[in-house]
Structures are given as C-alpha cells and as structure tokens.
Design an enzyme around this catalytic site. Structure first.
Site, PDB file in Angstrom:
ATOM      1  N   GLU A   1       0.838  -1.203   0.000  1.00 39.05           N
ATOM      2  CA  GLU A   1       0.000   0.000   0.000  1.00 39.05           C
ATOM      3  C   GLU A   1       0.872   1.251   0.000  1.00 39.05           C
ATOM      4  O   GLU A   1       1.849   1.348   0.744  1.00 39.05           O
ATOM      5  CB  GLU A   1      -0.892  -0.006   1.243  1.00 39.05           C
ATOM      6  CG  GLU A   1      -2.267   0.542   1.001  1.00 39.05           C
ATOM      7  CD  GLU A   1      -3.060  -0.358   0.071  1.00 39.05           C
ATOM      8  OE1 GLU A   1      -3.221   0.025  -1.111  1.00 39.05           O
ATOM      9  OE2 GLU A   1      -3.524  -1.416   0.504  1.00 39.05           O
TER      10      GLU A   1
ATOM     11  N   THR B   1       2.849   2.088  -2.245  1.00 42.67           N
ATOM     12  CA  THR B   1       4.155   1.776  -2.834  1.00 42.67           C
ATOM     13  C   THR B   1       4.178   1.997  -4.340  1.00 42.67           C
ATOM     14  O   THR B   1       5.257   2.141  -4.917  1.00 42.67           O
ATOM     15  CB  THR B   1       4.538   0.313  -2.555  1.00 42.67           C
ATOM     16  OG1 THR B   1       3.464  -0.541  -2.983  1.00 42.67           O
ATOM     17  CG2 THR B   1       4.788   0.082  -1.074  1.00 42.67           C
TER      18      THR B   1
ATOM     19  N   SER C   1     -24.783   6.754 -16.985  1.00 43.51           N
ATOM     20  CA  SER C   1     -24.586   5.807 -15.893  1.00 43.51           C
ATOM     21  C   SER C   1     -25.923   5.397 -15.311  1.00 43.51           C
ATOM     22  O   SER C   1     -26.759   6.254 -14.985  1.00 43.51           O
ATOM     23  CB  SER C   1     -23.717   6.420 -14.791  1.00 43.51           C
ATOM     24  OG  SER C   1     -23.700   5.578 -13.647  1.00 43.51           O
TER      25      SER C   1
ATOM     26  N   GLY D   1     -16.317   4.535  -3.052  1.00 43.83           N
ATOM     27  CA  GLY D   1     -15.844   5.034  -1.775  1.00 43.83           C
ATOM     28  C   GLY D   1     -15.369   3.964  -0.821  1.00 43.83           C
ATOM     29  O   GLY D   1     -15.110   4.236   0.352  1.00 43.83           O
TER      30      GLY D   1
ATOM     31  N   LEU E   1     -11.969   0.140  -3.302  1.00 43.14           N
ATOM     32  CA  LEU E   1     -11.902  -1.047  -4.144  1.00 43.14           C
ATOM     33  C   LEU E   1     -11.769  -0.692  -5.627  1.00 43.14           C
ATOM     34  O   LEU E   1     -12.006  -1.514  -6.495  1.00 43.14           O
ATOM     35  CB  LEU E   1     -13.142  -1.925  -3.913  1.00 43.14           C
ATOM     36  CG  LEU E   1     -13.349  -2.369  -2.454  1.00 43.14           C
ATOM     37  CD1 LEU E   1     -14.652  -3.148  -2.307  1.00 43.14           C
ATOM     38  CD2 LEU E   1     -12.158  -3.196  -1.956  1.00 43.14           C
ATOM     39  N   SER E   2     -11.381   0.528  -5.898  1.00 47.12           N
ATOM     40  CA  SER E   2     -11.019   0.992  -7.247  1.00 47.12           C
ATOM     41  C   SER E   2     -12.175   1.013  -8.233  1.00 47.12           C
ATOM     42  O   SER E   2     -12.062   0.554  -9.373  1.00 47.12           O
ATOM     43  CB  SER E   2      -9.865   0.158  -7.813  1.00 47.12           C
ATOM     44  OG  SER E   2      -8.734   0.276  -6.996  1.00 47.12           O
TER      45      SER E   2
ATOM     46  N   SER F   1     -13.235   3.664  -9.661  1.00 43.44           N
ATOM     47  CA  SER F   1     -12.871   4.577 -10.751  1.00 43.44           C
ATOM     48  C   SER F   1     -11.985   3.886 -11.782  1.00 43.44           C
ATOM     49  O   SER F   1     -12.172   4.062 -12.988  1.00 43.44           O
ATOM     50  CB  SER F   1     -12.168   5.819 -10.193  1.00 43.44           C
ATOM     51  OG  SER F   1     -10.997   5.474  -9.485  1.00 43.44           O
TER      52      SER F   1
ATOM     53  N   ASP G   1      -4.039   0.136  -9.549  1.00 40.13           N
ATOM     54  CA  ASP G   1      -5.469  -0.127  -9.701  1.00 40.13           C
ATOM     55  C   ASP G   1      -5.830  -0.456 -11.144  1.00 40.13           C
ATOM     56  O   ASP G   1      -6.567  -1.401 -11.425  1.00 40.13           O
ATOM     57  CB  ASP G   1      -6.281   1.068  -9.222  1.00 40.13           C
ATOM     58  CG  ASP G   1      -6.102   1.346  -7.744  1.00 40.13           C
ATOM     59  OD1 ASP G   1      -5.541   0.483  -7.034  1.00 40.13           O
ATOM     60  OD2 ASP G   1      -6.523   2.426  -7.290  1.00 40.13           O
TER      61      ASP G   1
ATOM     62  N   TYR H   1      -3.798  11.915   0.022  1.00 44.98           N
ATOM     63  CA  TYR H   1      -3.029  11.042  -0.864  1.00 44.98           C
ATOM     64  C   TYR H   1      -1.922  11.835  -1.559  1.00 44.98           C
ATOM     65  O   TYR H   1      -0.765  11.417  -1.580  1.00 44.98           O
ATOM     66  CB  TYR H   1      -3.971  10.407  -1.892  1.00 44.98           C
ATOM     67  CG  TYR H   1      -3.313   9.409  -2.828  1.00 44.98           C
ATOM     68  CD1 TYR H   1      -3.354   8.047  -2.534  1.00 44.98           C
ATOM     69  CD2 TYR H   1      -2.670   9.818  -3.981  1.00 44.98           C
ATOM     70  CE1 TYR H   1      -2.760   7.123  -3.389  1.00 44.98           C
ATOM     71  CE2 TYR H   1      -2.070   8.907  -4.833  1.00 44.98           C
ATOM     72  CZ  TYR H   1      -2.120   7.561  -4.542  1.00 44.98           C
ATOM     73  OH  TYR H   1      -1.529   6.659  -5.383  1.00 44.98           O
TER      74      TYR H   1
END
Length: 389
Positions: free
Chosen positions: A35, A37, A69, A126, A129-130, A132, A176, A228
């Site tokens: 994580e 990295t 969507s 949110g 878990l990726s 996006s 991701d 981030y």
C-alpha cells in the site's frame, strides 16, 4: 449472455435507439499487500474482485461522446471528443473517468472519435476497491476493440492511469488500473510498478482451509481529501533527500541508516512505511510460493500498524475492524486502499465457526459504537477486463 448483460443491452437500446456494438466488463480490486508503494516504483499484490463495471458501447464517427450511468441520476452527458480538456482538480463527477480515457487515447495519438456509452457497476464506490479504475479500464478496453487499436492490457492500464492523473487530476499510481486490466482468475498479481513486469501468483486459499474477507466500513472521512497527494509529495521529498530516484531504491537492510540521515520526522515516517512495505510484499510472495499462506496473516497486521502509525492513513473504523477481527481469532488483518475509510481485509480460517466468529465480532464492535453495519464479503480472485458480448 447473463441477465446483467441483457439488462445493459436493453438499457443502452432504450437510451440511444439502437443496440450497442458490444458489452465489456472490468473488475474492482482488493490489494493483498503493498500500500502506497506504487507511486514509489515499488511492489504491489492486488487481486481482482467479481464486482465489475460493465459498459455497453457503440462507436460513433462524428466525434460526439455520449455517456450515461445507470447508477447516477442526471441523464446523458454529451461532449465532443476533440474538445475534451483536463480538469486537473479531481472534479467532474463520474463522467470525467470515461471522458478522460477518450482524451488520453487521443493525446497518445490514437484515432478515437466518439462513442455512445452506457455504464453500470457493482464495485462499491468510496470503499477503496477501485471503482474509478474499473470505469476507466472498461472504457479503454471497449474503445481499443471498437477502434482496432491493438493495445495490450498493460498499455490500456497506462492510458487509464494517464486519464486519472492528467485529466481527472488524481495523482494515483498504476496498481489499480493494472489490476483491472491484467488480473487472472484464481491469482493475485505481483506487479513491479517501475517496469510493469508482473507475475500471476496462484491464490487458492480454499485449498489451505482459508478465506479472505473484505470489510467495507461504509465510511469515507473528509480528512482523506488531498491526503493522498500530500503523502506522495512527502515520499518524493524523501527520495530526493536520500539521493535516489524513488523510495523503491532504498534497501530494507539500509533502512535504519537512511532514517538516521533524515531530519524531518514526517518524511522519516513515510520512508519507513514504504521501504518496510516493499519488504512485506517480498515476504508474502515467498510465503505464497512456498505454499504457506497462513503465515501471511501477521504481515497483514504489521502492514496495518505501519499504515496507521507511520503513514497515518487509517481511521477509527478501520482500526476497529483490525482489532476486533484479530481478537476473535483472525490470522491477520489490515486496511486496504487509500484509507481514511473504505475497506479492510481479514485472513481467516474457512471453517464456518471461525469465519462466523470473526464476522460477528466485527459486526458487534460496530454496533457497540453506534456505527453503520459494515458490508462483509469474501474476496474471490476474478478475471481482469474482458468482452462479454
């Protein structure tokens, strides 16, 4: 075709007046270890989840891009491919991710015109878990096929990352998108984010009487906004201070000396996390190659402590998952993803009594502190992006 595919085709046809040229899917991911990295040229080990973003897409040659969507109110978003420009602010909503892919492909010299796209996703948003990356990669794969671009999965991942970095304005690493594009069923992906070499590592926990739980805390704290990017800046400052291209180049055996040479306590913490986390990835690889996945558990917990204390990206809910799971007999647990909410993973014995005991312990801990009940499910290694119709 399954009922999800049929429903997506039906919705596309109702929206745009004709059937799509095809349907594609790309998964969310959970990161086993490694994580913060990936933007340090380090090692990561994600696995794809069965949860996917699904896109029904038709090619257009008039430069018009229409996006819809099923999961967001607001109707069709209409843009022109030749007028797309980076947002650079992390704004723009869900449509920025597929639009960014079109922009990134065109910027890379690929003759991509317009498209009609209808999207739906079962990847929780949110939750770390990726979701996006799944949107980006499914869009990239569809356009790759429809425009005969001939790009491999790893190149599509680079395009998707470029969309998120430069168009959306989120400075994520490559993990991701590579997980969404390149994972294979039944495996975890050992990825060197410097040169993008990768290895599919068999990950059959059931054969060893184990299972990996994902615990979605259902919270996302505002503290994470901008955090981030701040951690990334701090890691880059640490690399400059140590005279290396990236923190990946600091050997674990030389960590103590490296830390002693740094005067900034914040930078020292960040460096300690990244270098030790890379070492944990290598340890996990050795254990999986040696068919000893039970021994991975303590490394997960060790990684959580580092994320909590050195990188300081955990939160009360994530800590509560780890503490209550381990107290109930889990083999190990840690937060996964960017932190400040989102999800944690828990390695448990797969017997009903052991798994149920850990699950009940987590749920009881949340209820006792008047928190929303977490969503808990098994992580089953799934396949990466693919065409489904």
């Amino acid at each position: 075709m399954n009922h999800v595919t049929d429903a997506v085709i039906k919705a596309f046809t109702e929206l745009y007046g004709a059937e799509p040229d095809g349907v594609w899917a790309a998964p969310g991911r959970v990161n086993l270890i490694g994580e913060y990295t990936d933007f340090n040229d380090g090692f990561v080990m994600p696995l794809a989840l069965p949860h996917t973003a699904v896109a029904a897409v038709a090619r257009r040659d008039d430069g018009v891009l229409r996006l819809h969507s099923a999961d967001v109110d607001g109707g069709i978003v209409q843009l022109r491919a030749d007028e797309l420009a980076p947002l650079g602010s992390g704004s723009g909503g869900w449509a920025a991710y597929p639009a960014g892919v079109v922009w990134a492909l065109r910027e890379a010299g690929h003759a991509v015109g317009g498209a009609d796209i209808h999207l739906t996703s079962t990847v929780p948003t949110g939750a770390g878990l990726s979701s996006s990356a799944a949107l980006e990669v499914v869009t990239a794969l569809a356009l790759n096929d429809l425009y005969d671009l001939g790009l491999s999965g790893d190149r599509l991942a680079v395009v998707a990352q470029r969309a998120e970095n430069a168009f959306v304005g989120v400075p994520c690493g490559i993990m991701d998108q590579t997980a969404a594009a390149c994972c294979t069923e039944g495996h975890a992906l050992y990825l060197d984010t410097r040169d993008l070499t990768r290895r599919q590592v068999p990950f059959d926990l059931a054969a060893h009487g184990l299972e990996l739980l994902v615990v979605d805390t259902r919270v996302k704290h505002a503290l994470g906004d901008g955090a981030y990017a701040e951690r990334r800046e701090g890691c880059e400052a640490g690399a400059r201070a140590l005279g290396v291209a990236a923190l990946r180049d600091v050997p674990y055996a030389g960590l103590r000396a490296a830390l002693e040479s740094l005067g900034d306590e914040r930078i020292r913490r960040y460096v300690r996390h990244v270098v030790s986390e890379n070492h944990r990835v290598e340890q996990v690889i050795g254990l999986l190659d040696g068919a000893d996945p039970r021994a991975v558990g303590p490394l997960l917990t060790e990684g959580h402590v580092s994320l909590r204390d050195d990188l300081r990206v955990s939160c009360e809910e994530l800590d509560l998952v780890v503490e209550s799971a381990n107290a109930a007999g889990a083999l190990g647990a840690r937060m996964t993803g960017g932190g400040f909410g989102g999800s944690a993973i828990v390695l448990v014995e797969s017997s009903a009594s052991a798994s149920d005991t850990v699950t009940k312990s987590i749920e009881t801990a949340f209820a006792a502190t008047s928190r929303t009940a977490p969503r808990i499910f098994r992580a089953i290694p799934a396949r990466g992006a693919h065409r489904v119709a």
